[in-house]
Design an enzyme around this catalytic site. Structure first.
Site, PDB file in Angstrom:
ATOM      1  N   HIS A 106     -60.819   1.735 -33.216  1.00 54.42           N
ATOM      2  CA  HIS A 106     -61.787   0.833 -32.498  1.00 54.42           C
ATOM      3  C   HIS A 106     -62.803   1.572 -31.497  1.00 54.42           C
ATOM      4  O   HIS A 106     -62.202   2.245 -30.816  1.00 54.42           O
ATOM      5  CB  HIS A 106     -60.973  -0.149 -31.628  1.00 54.42           C
ATOM      6  CG  HIS A 106     -61.688  -1.101 -30.642  1.00 54.42           C
ATOM      7  ND1 HIS A 106     -62.946  -1.606 -31.238  1.00 54.42           N
ATOM      8  CD2 HIS A 106     -61.710  -1.297 -29.418  1.00 54.42           C
ATOM      9  CE1 HIS A 106     -63.627  -2.218 -30.135  1.00 54.42           C
ATOM     10  NE2 HIS A 106     -62.880  -2.083 -29.050  1.00 54.42           N
ATOM     11  N   ASN A 133     -69.750  -0.999 -28.387  1.00 54.97           N
ATOM     12  CA  ASN A 133     -68.545  -1.695 -28.670  1.00 54.97           C
ATOM     13  C   ASN A 133     -68.735  -2.881 -29.414  1.00 54.97           C
ATOM     14  O   ASN A 133     -69.227  -3.870 -28.630  1.00 54.97           O
ATOM     15  CB  ASN A 133     -67.629  -1.844 -27.385  1.00 54.97           C
ATOM     16  CG  ASN A 133     -66.324  -2.637 -27.647  1.00 54.97           C
ATOM     17  OD1 ASN A 133     -66.134  -3.239 -28.986  1.00 54.97           O
ATOM     18  ND2 ASN A 133     -65.253  -2.596 -26.852  1.00 54.97           N
ATOM     19  N   CYS A 136     -60.659  -7.165 -29.777  1.00 48.08           N
ATOM     20  CA  CYS A 136     -61.127  -6.121 -30.489  1.00 48.08           C
ATOM     21  C   CYS A 136     -60.086  -5.710 -31.596  1.00 48.08           C
ATOM     22  O   CYS A 136     -60.484  -4.733 -32.342  1.00 48.08           O
ATOM     23  CB  CYS A 136     -61.333  -4.984 -29.424  1.00 48.08           C
ATOM     24  SG  CYS A 136     -62.494  -5.139 -28.377  1.00 48.08           S
TER      25      CYS A 136
HETATM   26  O1  UT7 Z   1     -62.659  -2.918 -26.389  1.00 45.10           O
HETATM   27  C1  UT7 Z   1     -61.612  -2.708 -25.428  1.00 45.10           C
HETATM   28  C2  UT7 Z   1     -61.949  -3.300 -24.272  1.00 45.10           C
HETATM   29  N1  UT7 Z   1     -62.703  -2.349 -23.207  1.00 45.10           N
HETATM   30  C3  UT7 Z   1     -62.667  -1.196 -23.100  1.00 45.10           C
HETATM   31  O2  UT7 Z   1     -61.965  -0.497 -23.824  1.00 45.10           O
HETATM   32  C4  UT7 Z   1     -63.302  -0.522 -21.712  1.00 45.10           C
HETATM   33  C5  UT7 Z   1     -62.156   0.076 -20.946  1.00 45.10           C
HETATM   34  N2  UT7 Z   1     -62.931   0.729 -19.657  1.00 45.10           N
HETATM   35  C6  UT7 Z   1     -63.932   1.672 -19.742  1.00 45.10           C
HETATM   36  O3  UT7 Z   1     -64.283   2.133 -20.828  1.00 45.10           O
HETATM   37  C7  UT7 Z   1     -64.362   2.187 -18.514  1.00 45.10           C
HETATM   38  O4  UT7 Z   1     -63.551   1.633 -17.434  1.00 45.10           O
HETATM   39  C8  UT7 Z   1     -65.674   1.846 -18.062  1.00 45.10           C
HETATM   40  C9  UT7 Z   1     -66.887   2.493 -18.969  1.00 45.10           C
HETATM   41  C10 UT7 Z   1     -65.974   0.246 -18.076  1.00 45.10           C
HETATM   42  C11 UT7 Z   1     -66.289   2.196 -16.641  1.00 45.10           C
HETATM   43  O5  UT7 Z   1     -66.082   3.592 -16.365  1.00 45.10           O
HETATM   44  P1  UT7 Z   1     -64.986   4.018 -15.080  1.00 45.10           P
HETATM   45  O6  UT7 Z   1     -65.136   5.690 -15.382  1.00 45.10           O
HETATM   46  O7  UT7 Z   1     -63.892   3.521 -15.261  1.00 45.10           O
HETATM   47  O8  UT7 Z   1     -66.069   3.660 -13.963  1.00 45.10           O
HETATM   48  P2  UT7 Z   1     -65.726   2.488 -12.696  1.00 45.10           P
HETATM   49  O9  UT7 Z   1     -65.490   1.319 -13.245  1.00 45.10           O
HETATM   50  O10 UT7 Z   1     -64.641   3.298 -11.997  1.00 45.10           O
HETATM   51  O11 UT7 Z   1     -67.168   2.689 -11.882  1.00 45.10           O
HETATM   52  C12 UT7 Z   1     -67.430   3.873 -11.327  1.00 45.10           C
HETATM   53  C13 UT7 Z   1     -68.512   3.627 -10.395  1.00 45.10           C
HETATM   54  C14 UT7 Z   1     -68.671   2.469  -9.631  1.00 45.10           C
HETATM   55  O12 UT7 Z   1     -69.625   2.523  -8.494  1.00 45.10           O
HETATM   56  P3  UT7 Z   1     -68.661   3.104  -7.130  1.00 45.10           P
HETATM   57  O13 UT7 Z   1     -67.961   1.760  -6.839  1.00 45.10           O
HETATM   58  O14 UT7 Z   1     -67.795   4.345  -7.322  1.00 45.10           O
HETATM   59  O15 UT7 Z   1     -69.990   3.229  -6.195  1.00 45.10           O
HETATM   60  C15 UT7 Z   1     -69.372   1.350 -10.526  1.00 45.10           C
HETATM   61  O16 UT7 Z   1     -70.165   0.637  -9.792  1.00 45.10           O
HETATM   62  O17 UT7 Z   1     -69.776   3.532 -11.541  1.00 45.10           O
HETATM   63  C16 UT7 Z   1     -70.438   2.333 -10.986  1.00 45.10           C
HETATM   64  N3  UT7 Z   1     -71.112   1.662 -12.370  1.00 45.10           N
HETATM   65  C17 UT7 Z   1     -72.128   1.951 -12.696  1.00 45.10           C
HETATM   66  N4  UT7 Z   1     -73.385   2.940 -12.621  1.00 45.10           N
HETATM   67  C18 UT7 Z   1     -74.079   3.059 -13.422  1.00 45.10           C
HETATM   68  C19 UT7 Z   1     -70.449   0.755 -13.120  1.00 45.10           C
HETATM   69  N5  UT7 Z   1     -71.342   0.674 -14.399  1.00 45.10           N
HETATM   70  C20 UT7 Z   1     -72.260   1.188 -14.114  1.00 45.10           C
HETATM   71  C21 UT7 Z   1     -73.371   1.394 -14.938  1.00 45.10           C
HETATM   72  N6  UT7 Z   1     -74.483   2.240 -14.399  1.00 45.10           N
HETATM   73  N7  UT7 Z   1     -73.772   0.901 -16.010  1.00 45.10           N
END
Ligand code: UT7
Length: 326
Positions: free
Chosen positions: A253, A283, A113
């Protein structure tokens, strides 16, 4: 003093739009989850016949047209991408051929990125050293071909597109004032694509395990990203004796609205100082900044003499910033 000045911008995104509602039909997800956690509402997806070099070429043509530059005048083409047409040769060489840029050297930069800022830095340094008069710098990606469409944790986040700038060597105060590049390879497995390089070659087993798909520990990446993005932006300001108040527009970004807001808060930036379009493109990795820059430029959001700040964070880890006077 010779500086590298941006004299043209261009961008291209594929026609097909995939909304969160569309994703609800193929995944256990919801528009509400994606919007509140990421700020993304839709993303563009390349058609089967489109390659990364095609997106890059269209963005480049648009930037060349704005700059009034002929492709044969280019000395240097550098593409920031992690989703090039082939493992090698470079996508930049395909763009060079597509454009008929017969006098240009061409290569790719792999910094995920942060790829566009890394690419911009190499071109700007070459211009400042007096080795190049006109350069084309591109960020181009087709991320939708390396995500696992069964993995809701990652596939909802990414999109396809390309953005480009033409740099020209000019005397004076306008142009790129500084670039700062950083990396920490010790945490690479928090965000990477395991296959298929020389470490893991293609095999039926590896394919079945989905080793060719992007993998990310989102939570861990999030924390490092906010800290690194704000630190590297501050580094750019300090290096130029400027403060946040001097910045007319931060073009970060575009990974996630929560990362953008948290970074802006750490920097004490006002909302109207930060350009955001993650809602419409998701992204697009190395392409987010040049796409956003082109949008901002064409919509009249940037004025002569404005101070612009770019910052990015991505796989590697890599992080980087660039400060420029428009
Ligand atoms: O370009 C640079 C590289 N990448 C980034 O910058 C990404 C950085 N990270 C993020 O943006 C965030 O961590 C995410 C958007 C990827 C995830 O958000 P989060 O608030 O950190 O969620 P999480 O991974 O803690 O997941 C929370 C819950 C989980 O369920 P449980 O285990 O609490 O029951 C996930 O399974 O949300 C669930 N989940 C979803 N639910 C519905 C994960 N993806 C989804 C989805 N739809 N697409």
């Amino acid at each position: 003093m010779i500086r590298a000045r941006i004299i043209g911008t261009g961008s291209y995104v594929p026609e097909k739009v995939l909304t969160n509602r569309d994703l609800e039909k193929i995944l256990d997800t919801s528009d509400e989850w994606i919007t509140t956690r990421t700020g993304i509402r839709e993303r563009h997806v390349a058609a089967d016949h489109e390659n990364t070099s095609d997106l890059a070429t269209k963005a480049a043509e648009s930037a060349l047209e704005m700059a009034g530059v002929n492709a044969a005048e280019l000395d240097y083409i550098v593409v920031g991408t992690i989703t090039g047409d082939y493992p090698w040769p470079a996508t930049a060489c395909i763009v060079q051929s597509n454009l008929g840029a017969e006098n240009a050297g061409a290569f790719d930069v792999s910094a995920a990125c942060s790829g566009f800022i890394y690419a911009l830095a190499t071109a700007a340094d070459r211009i400042q050293a007096g080795n190049c008069k006109k350069a084309l710098v591109i960020g181009a990606e087709i991320l939708t071909r390396v995500v696992d469409w069964k993995d809701r944790n990652t596939c909802v986040l990414f999109g396809d597109g390309a953005g480009a700038v033409i740099l020209e060597a000019q005397e004076g105060e306008r142009g790129i004032l500084s670039t700062h590049l950083h990396a920490d390879g010790s945490q690479l497995k928090l965000l990477y694509q395991p296959g298929f390089g020389t470490r893991m070659v293609p095999s039926p087993e590896n394919l079945a395990k989905g080793e060719h798909f992007l993998q990310m520990q989102g939570n861990e990446v999030f924390k490092v990203a906010v800290r690194s993005l704000s630190d590297v932006a501050q580094t750019a300001l300090d290096a130029n004796g400027m403060t946040v108040e001097d910045v007319n527009l931060l073009i970060p970004h575009q990974a996630n609205i929560r990362i953008l807001e948290a970074t802006a808060k750490r920097l004490n930036m006002k909302d109207d100082q930060v350009y955001i379009n993650v809602d419409r493109f998701g992204n697009t990795s190395g392409a987010t900044i040049p796409i956003a820059l082109d949008e901002a430029n064409r919509s009249g959001r940037i004025n002569d003499g404005d101070i612009l700040l770019f910052n990015a964070f991505g796989g590697g880890f890599t992080w980087a910033s660039a400060l420029l006077r428009w």
